[in-house]
Enzyme design. Structure first.
Site: not given
Ligand SMILES: [Zn+2]
Length: 503
Positions: A91, A94, A226, A323
């Site tokens: 992404h 990010e 991410h 994350e």
């Molecule tokens: Zn992401």
């Protein structure tokens, strides 16, 4: 007790002894400065690194660049040396992953030059691939947006330049797998061919490039990185019940995946800290609870078409999703802190590619590729219903937790072989080598099977019953997974066995 505590402490120290980075500038790295980091690293460490690009470019024509590290023959898969990868910035908005992976790239090169024992060991025994950005086009868009109250817009630049969310764009293998589970006789691994995967409608060029990459290198373990929360997420990502947006959806390797996720979260400075403030940036009404800093993907929220589950179900690669922080696009001056928080975890996770077993499948000196490696927990005999396949060079890798197992190798044209093993993983130790020498099925097998009898296996003695038991065994753990027509025979045999044993 004291001895155990001391051993644990020693292991913990071994993977937290990260050194300080020199000659690396933290801050936003745009596409050109990202390439510079890779090129400079390659110049400093030419013998142990190689830069390459994936087969296709992004929508806006940027290369998807990867740097590879290994001490022997970069650019070549060597049988017995497991392949690992990190993918960042899928992404585009990010950015923490992109920055920490660039720092990791500099760290690996510096560590090798300074002969840091951990880095040298990793490079000697592993082939490591790092793609700092899978969505460089999205990064450019996100970077161009102004901040409001210190924050960039929550979604701008997440998708690629055609507004495709790359982590929803992979073929939906979960649904297919859930269908096979219901049949109790479908494939449980490699459930989609490359051509079938590439025939999916509306594949983004970035996704297509990565799919080809996944089928061309026999990856064993990976993570895609991410931002927007702080948690280690593991398969499955999509709910079994497609009406549910949140449902714990365990894979057959659930215990292993929980361990892998913890091997990151517990080495991160704050991810597993129960007293830390949860992220509250997505507008969720109810904040999720992440015990130990980990979560099952579908339990958190169901995702279809993600990259993580595609790795697990379509290839041999076990993937998690990390994350790395609440803020997706922090200020450049904060990036060094993110590196400090993540570096021990990034390193420790790479060592996990060496847990379990690995080996060569051969027959009379010839390597056997595409053999199926099945594993049962012992002494219960309950199968882990996720097989791995040997690669073109006959080598295989099966990540496993400590414990007793029965390993069964099935290959077309050969008698199946079995081995009973005990796995006892240790830090900075290669996976236990378990080789198999198969006998062609047109020859009589000379070697006896090693004797470990799972408690679940039925104790039948007469010739007919033995035949039934063997057939059932083959249907349960043998090649039936490739031929669902056999399922009827399996059912029939099971009914007979039930009547014989009264179970
Ligand atoms: Zn992401």
């Amino acid at each position: 007790m004291r001895l155990i505590a001391a051993t644990f402490l020693a292991l913990s120290i071994a993977c937290n002894r990260a050194f300080e980075l020199k000659d690396f500038t933290f801050g936003d790295h745009d596409y050109n400065s990202l390439l510079n980091v890779l090129n400079e690293t390659n110049k400093k460490c030419p013998d142990v690194s190689r830069i390459y690009s994936l087969d296709e470019k992004t929508v806006e024509g940027r290369d998807l660049v990867v740097i590879e590290f290994t001490a022997e023959k970069p650019g070549t898969h060597l049988a017995g040396k497991p392949e690992f990868k990190y993918v960042g910035n899928m992404h585009g908005n990010e950015v923490v992953s992109r920055e920490v992976l660039l720092a990791l790239i500099a760290y690996l090169c510096q560590g090798y030059r300074e002969q840091d024992p951990e880095v040298v060991w990793l490079m000697d025994n592993t082939r490591i691939h790092i793609m700092p950005s899978m969505n460089p086009d999205g990064w450019e868009l996100a970077n161009s947006r102004p901040r409001k109250n210190g924050q960039k817009p929550w979604l701008d630049g997440r998708a690629n330049a055609n507004e495709v969310d790359l982590n929803r764009n992979f073929p939906e293998v979960d649904k297919l797998e859930y269908k096979y589970e219901k049949l109790e006789g479908g494939l449980n691994n490699h459930i989609m061919s490359l051509s079938k995967a590439l025939s999916k409608m509306n594949l983004a060029p970035e996704t297509r490039a990565v799919i080809k990459w996944l089928y061309s290198i026999p990856f064993v373990l990976s993570s895609n990185l991410h931002g927007g929360d702080l948690v280690a997420n593991y398969p499955y990502d999509e709910s079994r019940d497609d009406r549910k947006t949140s449902q714990y959806s365990a894979s057959p390797d659930d215990g292993l995946f929980r361990y892998l996720a913890k091997s990151y979260s517990k080495h991160h400075l704050t991810m597993s800290d129960p007293s830390r403030k949860p992220c509250d940036m997505s507008g969720d009404l109810e904040l999720p609870e992440f015990k130990d800093g980990i979560t099952n993907g579908a339990k958190w929220y169901s995702v279809a078409g993600g990259m993580q589950d595609f790795n697990y179900l379509a290839t041999n690669c076990f993937e998690t999703t990390l994350e790395l922080g609440c803020n997706k696009f922090p200020y450049p001056e904060e990036e060094k802190n993110y590196w400090e928080e993540n570096k021990a975890a990034l390193l420790n996770y790479m060592f996990q590619v060496h847990i379990g077993i690995k080996g060569l499948i051969q027959s009379g000196g010839k390597r056997v590729g595409n053999a199926t490696i099945k594993v049962m927990n012992m002494p219960s005999g309950s199968p882990i219903k996720h097989d791995v396949l040997s690669g073109k060079q006959g080598d295989y890798y099966r990540l496993l937790l400590d414990g007793d197992y029965k390993v069964r190798v099935v290959a077309e044209g050969f008698h199946p072989e079995e081995r009973c093993i005990t796995v006892a993983n240790k830090q900075m130790q290669q996976a236990q080598v378990v080789n198999f020498d198969l006998t062609p099925s047109n020859k009589e097998r000379t070697k006896g099977q090693t004797g470990c009898i799972p408690t679940k296996q039925l104790d039948l003695s007469s010739g007919t019953e033995q035949f039934l038991q063997d057939s059932l065994y083959d249907k349960l753990y043998g090649d039936y997974v490739y031929n669902t027509k056999d399922y009827q025979l399996y059912n029939y045999l099971q009914r007979i066995l039930k009547s014989v044993t009264g179970n």
